[in-house]
Scaffold this motif. Structure first.
Motif, short mmCIF file in Angstrom:
data_model
loop_
_atom_site.label_atom_id
_atom_site.label_comp_id
_atom_site.label_asym_id
_atom_site.label_seq_id
_atom_site.Cartn_x
_atom_site.Cartn_y
_atom_site.Cartn_z
N PHE A 86 51.34 43.37 54.53
CA PHE A 86 49.90 43.59 54.45
C PHE A 86 49.54 44.35 53.19
N VAL A 87 48.41 43.98 52.60
CA VAL A 87 47.85 44.66 51.44
C VAL A 87 46.42 45.05 51.78
N ARG A 88 45.84 45.91 50.96
CA ARG A 88 44.46 46.34 51.16
C ARG A 88 43.56 45.66 50.15
N ASP A 89 42.39 45.22 50.62
CA ASP A 89 41.39 44.68 49.72
C ASP A 89 40.91 45.80 48.81
N TYR A 90 40.89 45.55 47.51
CA TYR A 90 40.51 46.57 46.53
C TYR A 90 39.09 47.07 46.73
N ASN A 91 38.21 46.20 47.19
CA ASN A 91 36.80 46.58 47.34
C ASN A 91 36.51 47.39 48.60
N ASN A 92 37.12 47.03 49.74
CA ASN A 92 36.73 47.69 50.99
C ASN A 92 37.89 48.25 51.81
N LYS A 93 39.10 48.19 51.28
CA LYS A 93 40.31 48.72 51.93
C LYS A 93 40.67 48.01 53.24
N GLU A 94 40.12 46.85 53.50
CA GLU A 94 40.45 46.08 54.70
C GLU A 94 41.89 45.57 54.57
N TRP A 95 42.67 45.67 55.66
CA TRP A 95 44.03 45.14 55.65
C TRP A 95 43.96 43.62 55.68
N ILE A 96 44.73 42.97 54.82
CA ILE A 96 44.80 41.52 54.81
C ILE A 96 46.27 41.10 54.66
N PRO A 97 46.62 39.96 55.26
CA PRO A 97 48.00 39.49 55.09
C PRO A 97 48.31 39.23 53.61
N TYR A 98 49.46 39.64 53.20
CA TYR A 98 49.93 39.51 51.81
C TYR A 98 49.76 38.08 51.30
N GLU A 99 50.14 37.12 52.11
CA GLU A 99 50.11 35.71 51.71
C GLU A 99 48.69 35.19 51.52
N ASP A 100 47.71 35.79 52.19
CA ASP A 100 46.32 35.32 52.14
C ASP A 100 45.53 35.93 50.99
N ALA A 101 46.02 36.99 50.41
CA ALA A 101 45.27 37.71 49.38
C ALA A 101 45.36 37.01 48.02
N SER A 102 44.41 37.34 47.18
CA SER A 102 44.44 36.96 45.77
C SER A 102 44.65 38.25 44.99
N TYR A 103 45.33 38.14 43.87
CA TYR A 103 45.73 39.32 43.12
C TYR A 103 45.23 39.25 41.69
#
Length: 184
Positions: A86-103
């Motif tokens: 899991f990673v955090r969305d840079y804008n709102n700190k929401e937890w998101i699955p690593y595979e689903d995020a954009s970097y």
């Protein structure tokens, strides 16, 4: 007839229960700034946009203060036993699955251990950030697998988000030529 309907419902219920068993459900665990330390660099993990974590298939969770530290853990320990990341969305700190995020990566972006990678919940938000900064490379989780993971020089986030004295053994902040705790 009613007895037969109840029997069918009971069988369907048992099947539904059994099909749910054995499938691990992973969730991100909240950050406790008082006790959570990065598994790689032993820095305090802040409850901020840079916090990341992974959970093994056995259910053990490891927390990191920077996405680069989690990558280093995976390099040292392999990925076969990882159940979820899991990673955090840079804008709102929401937890998101690593595979689903954009970097978004740029060596000048500040992050706790100077890896310069920010996570976003979707590609559109990541592109909006790049457009606003007028720099950065859009990446997917798959592309991070071939990323060089070099640390930017002098781009650690030292603005009160992390213990300034822990970034080097001498107690000062890292200079542009220092390699820091990871020795890259």
């Amino acid at each position: 007839m009613k007895k037969q309907a109840w029997s069918v419902l009971a069988v369907l219920f048992v099947i539904a229960m059994l099909s749910g068993c054995g499938q691990a459900k992973y969730q991100a665990i909240p950050i406790d700034e008082e006790t959570d330390k990065c598994e790689i660099c032993n820095m305090q993990v802040k409850d901020d946009a840079f916090a990341v974590q992974l959970t093994t298939k056995e259910g053990k969770t490891f927390k990191f203060d920077d996405l680069g530290c989690m990558n280093e853990w995976k390099r040292k320990n392999g990925t076969a036993n990882i159940g979820a990341q899991f990673v955090r969305d840079y804008n709102n700190k929401e937890w998101i699955p690593y595979e689903d995020a954009s970097y978004v990566y740029d060596p000048s972006f500040k992050s706790p251990m100077a890896y310069g990678i920010y996570a976003f919940k979707d590609k559109a938000e990541a592109q909006k950030f790049i457009d606003g900064q007028k720099k950065g490379k859009l990446m997917s989780a798959a592309e991070l697998g071939t990323h060089s993971w070099e640390r930017g020089k002098g781009s650690m986030d030292m603005g009160g988000n992390h213990d300034k004295n822990a970034h080097s053994e001498s107690g000062g902040s890292m200079g542009a030529g220092d390699k820091g705790m990871h020795g890259k």
